[in-house]
Design an enzyme around this catalytic site. Structure first.
Site, PDB file in Angstrom:
ATOM      1  CB  CYS A 135      -1.810  -5.221   6.126  1.00 23.55           C
ATOM      2  SG  CYS A 135      -1.567  -3.587   6.801  1.00 23.55           S
ATOM      3  CG  HIS A 190      -1.898  -8.098  10.248  1.00 19.96           C
ATOM      4  ND1 HIS A 190      -0.803  -7.675   9.527  1.00 19.96           N
ATOM      5  CD2 HIS A 190      -2.599  -6.979  10.579  1.00 19.96           C
ATOM      6  CE1 HIS A 190      -0.851  -6.348   9.416  1.00 19.96           C
ATOM      7  NE2 HIS A 190      -1.916  -5.904  10.049  1.00 19.96           N
ATOM      8  CD  GLU A 220      -1.411  -0.207   3.627  1.00 24.54           C
ATOM      9  OE1 GLU A 220      -1.765  -1.309   4.068  1.00 24.54           O
ATOM     10  OE2 GLU A 220      -1.880   0.874   4.009  1.00 24.54           O
TER      11      GLU A 220
END
Ligand SMILES: [Zn+2]
Lengths: 376, 133, 359
Positions: free
Chosen positions: C121, C244, C89
């Site tokens: 992400c 994550h 990103e």
């Protein structure tokens, strides 16, 4: 062979109020002052930055037109920092081949037209823009690599190397055409602002503008002359210091020194290219004036100043103190050596010199030229 | 740096490729049209070793160009493992830790850009080598 | 649970893996000092430093180095790579693929697919899953999936404590050549606006607490439970669990809720040392686990991307892992290579003071 008939110099300085054409006009006018001429066959303008800075092509024709004398032909010679002696090479060959009887060589460049970081960017193009100058190395970067390598290999300390600028300033102080006319001490050199470590501001040539002119004539032309230009030796070198077997060996200079059959005893006076301290030191060694690794020591001992054991080197103050207006520098050198041989140099003078040389390189040695001059 | 100038040279700069002269056996970087040593045009592209030794370095303070983002700029003379030398910008350098003789390795970094709205130029720089091969 | 994903043998695995972390580190206390936060604000995040890209680095250069390391480990000819996916990103061009740049740099061009993927992400993980599909189906022999970010955060926003820089890359290839095979995957996505960046705006915005329960936790738990249901696997079947890691706190919390002990999470938890590398976040965790894993061990991987979605993977390490571990720098080598900077230098590197042209 050609005669150097007359010379004209402008003091190197921050000549903000003068354009490249004004400076060239001033130098040429001085060279032509005492010479009664109907015709100049060729005007050769040596310049490297002007076409970028003044956005002017066919510069020689525009300058020649303003000189007010009849000129048959005019063109510009560009060989980076070596433009001036490249112009001398062309002038000599024109005369030697009987294509010309009189050639006016005018070197001109201004380094103060733009702010410094833009000027540095332009000057960086003296290096190979397809290899080393891909990076923002500036002018000093590659020479700084050589300086550190030199200090490392030969165990020469920073202070010893500082004697080169000390000598240059001592000489420049006496030269009315020099930009920097003050003495410096080794301590001042070492502690000056770093430009590209280990090079400091006082190892580097000053940013200045200048123009120099030399009138060359064939031997058929009568009248008084200053000296004889017997030969301009010329060679090209590698594109980068990285390509040399020994980065500290400026092979193009070694080549022409051998061709010219130089020895320290055979030369009385020399003007050599010292864009930075290390350039001057390496040239002294490459020309055979000092053994490898010993030049700085000899400079510190006073070998290359008046009364020293070697030839008188850079009585003008060199690029370091006289200044280095790029394309004009070789023409200054030629004029200075001619004046030394004629006994008319207005600064530190050699004792009745017979033979002199002017040696220039571009950048790290992409090209090299050696002009050989003799007293009349 | 105008667009096609960089683009046409991108492969050797991205992949760190040199040219081997098939007549004299010497390698140079970046590849050129003729061997700088013998003039031969009989050249072959070869990948270069990415590790080498820093033979000399400088910290350039009078950085040419428009900004101080990359100032001061470290540069080096590098001798690769196969003996080929390269002048290049150094990166990820802690100035106090720079010294002749340290091991360095080639990486790809931004070399410049064609203004704020133009293309970005990538090429080889050298950094102090990581511990592992 | 209705299941759109077929249960089938995935004929593909991870042949090589690579990481990259820039050397500059900004302590989070330094951010608190500059913006006037009390230490509670950042200490709860369990992030001591964040990695900062140097002035000549970007998502392309970092992604390239991770890909180069993955290639070193794989030992394959880059010409055999048939797809390059770049998840980020913080692409350097809004229009113009970074995947072609990296494909050209590593020597995979021109006979290859190349695409940039965007899913906050999770784009790097989507690239990994797409690579598994392309290789497993036999359409390409090898594929390269990269997650790389120089994450943006508005100066002064709480996001600034964690938004950091790093990259991870994986060469996906035939099962027989893999250092780790992927047994199965399960993906869970919904439209959940927890974090976004509008086109042409420099910094993302987020829904604060909204990024937690309805976003991070719901999606990761949804994906992992889906995987469990599809495969019959349970937390005790896994040796490592990698989630994550937007901060050092969430991955431990989600692990606890799913029934994984802390010890299985810590080896793949890198955020406490370098912050949230966005698309490289969980993938750097996987790289670190592969750096040290033993043959036969099973890894749960669950990246998450805002907007929102999560992929759960069950990965089994093969006998080939050990010979590849030392073929490239490890995550720990990059963690050890750190140089602390202050906010002033960070601001210069990230061009926060003024819009400094890069020159
Ligand atoms: Zn050759």
């Amino acid at each position: 062979m050609a005669y150097i008939t007359s010379v004209g110099l402008v003091r190197v300085n921050r000549n903000y109020h003068k354009s490249p054409r004004d400076l060239a006009f001033e130098a040429a006018s001085k060279a032509l002052e005492d010479v009664k001429l109907d015709t100049i066959d060729y005007v050769i303008v040596a310049s490297s930055l002007t076409y970028l800075q003044a956005s002017q092509f066919d510069l020689a024709a525009y300058i020649a037109r303003e000189l007010g004398v009849h000129v048959k032909s005019a063109f510009t010679v560009e060989a980076g920092e070596n433009s001036g002696l490249a112009g001398a090479e062309v002038a000599l060959n024109l005369i030697r081949s009987h294509a010309a009887e009189r050639v006016l060589l005018v070197g001109v460049d201004k380094l103060t037209e733009y702010i410094s970081n833009r000027t540095y960017k332009m000057i960086q193009a003296i290096y190979d823009t397809e290899s080393d100058a891909v990076y923002n190395v500036g002018h000093a970067g590659p020479m700084a690599l050589l300086m550190r390598l030199y200090m490392d290999r030969y165990g020469v300390d920073r202070e010893t190397l500082a004697h080169w600028p000390v000598m240059m300033h001592a000489h420049g102080k006496e030269n009315p055409y020099a930009m920097l006319r003050f003495a410096v001490t080794p301590d001042k050199v070492v502690n000056a602002m770093p430009i590209a470590e280990p090079i400091t501001l006082l190892d580097a040539y000053p940013i200045g503008d200048g123009a120099a002119a030399v009138l060359l004539s064939s031997d058929d032309q009568g009248g008084d002359h200053l000296a004889r230009l017997t030969e301009v030796y010329s060679s090209i070198g590698f594109q980068s210091i990285a390509l040399r077997d020994d980065p500290l060996s400026i092979e193009a200079v070694g080549q022409i020194a051998r061709e010219a059959g130089l020895s320290p005893d055979s030369i009385d006076v020399a003007e050599i290219h010292d864009s930075f301290t290390i350039t001057g030191i390496l040239l002294l060694e490459e020309l055979g004036f000092a053994p490898r690794g010993k030049a700085a020591e000899l400079v510190a001992e006073g070998a290359f100043t008046k009364g020293g054991s070697g030839p008188l080197v850079n009585a003008s103050g060199g690029l370091k103190a006289r200044g280095h207006p790029k394309g004009a520098t070789g023409v200054y050198m030629l004029a200075e050596v001619a004046m030394q041989l004629a006994g008319t140099f207005p600064g530190v003078k050699a004792d009745s010199p017979r033979k002199g040389i002017a040696v220039g390189v571009n950048a790290h040695g992409s090209s090299a030229r050696l002009a050989f001059l003799e007293a009349l | 740096m105008v667009l096609p100038v960089w683009w046409r040279k991108r492969i050797p700069r991205y992949r760190f490729v040199g040219a081997l002269c098939k007549d004299c056996g010497r390698i140079h970087y970046p590849p050129r049209n003729a061997c700088p040593y013998c003039g031969s045009r009989n050249l072959e592209l070869v990948p270069l070793p990415r590790r080498g030794v820093l033979e000399s370095y400088s910290i350039v303070y009078s950085v040419p160009g428009d900004n101080r983002l990359n100032a001061p700029l470290p540069i080096g003379l590098i001798r690769l493992e196969n003996g080929v030398r390269v002048v290049a910008e150094l990166t990820d350098v802690v100035p106090e830790k720079l010294e002749n003789g340290i091991e360095v390795e080639a990486v790809i970094r931004r070399i410049g850009e064609d203004g704020e709205t133009g293309t970005i130029l990538y090429g080889v720089k050298f950094r102090p080598a990581l511990g592992r091969k | 649970m209705a299941n759109s994903e077929n249960k089938q043998v995935i004929n593909a695995g991870i042949v090589g893996w690579g990481a990259y972390i820039p050397m500059y580190r900004l302590p989070t206390r330094e951010i608190a000092r500059v913006w006037g936060w009390p230490e509670h604000q950042y200490k709860a995040l369990n992030v001591s430093h964040k990695s900062v890209d140097g002035p000549d680095e970007d998502s392309t250069t970092m992604g390239y180095e991770a890909a180069y390391n993955a290639l070193l480990r794989s030992g394959i000819d880059p010409k055999m790579i048939g797809a390059v996916f770049f998840g980020s990103e913080s692409k350097v061009y809004a229009v113009k693929p970074s995947a072609t740049l990296i494909a050209e740099m590593i020597g995979a061009t021109p006979d290859t697919m190349a695409s940039d993927l965007e899913f906050a992400c999770r784009a790097g993980s989507e690239g990994l899953k797409a690579s598994l599909g392309l290789v497993s189906s036999g359409m390409v022999k090898y594929a390269l999936a990269i997650g790389s970010d120089t994450s943006q955060a508005e100066p002064g926003d709480v996001l600034e404590f964690t938004a950091s820089s790093g990259a991870a890359a994986f060469i996906v290839g035939p099962r027989s050549e893999s250092a780790a095979i992927v047994e199965d995957t399960y993906t869970y996505v919904t439209d959940t606006p927890d974090f976004w960046r509008r086109a042409e705006k420099p910094y993302p915005r987020h829904g604060e607490g909204f990024t937690g329960e309805p976003a991070y936790f719901t999606h990761i738990i949804g994906a992992v439970k889906g995987l469990f249901e599809k495969t019959g696997l349970r937390p005790e079947d896994f040796d490592y669990a990698i989630f994550h890691q937007p901060n050092g706190k969430f991955p431990l919390k989600v692990a606890q809720r799913l029934g994984f002990p802390k010890e299985k999470v810590l080896p793949g938890l890198v955020t406490p040392y370098i912050g949230n590398t966005y698309n490289a976040s969980a993938l750097l965790g996987l790289a670190r686990v592969l750096d040290q894993a033993k043959p036969g061990q099973r890894i749960l991987l669950a990246p998450f991307g805002s907007g929102a979605g999560s992929d759960a993977y069950s990965i089994v390490v093969t006998d080939l892992v050990e010979e590849r571990q030392d073929k490239a720098p490890k995550v720990d080598d990059y963690l050890a290579r750190s140089y602390e900077i202050d906010y002033a230098l960070y601001a210069k590197f990230r061009r926060i003071y003024v819009m400094l042209p890069r020159g």
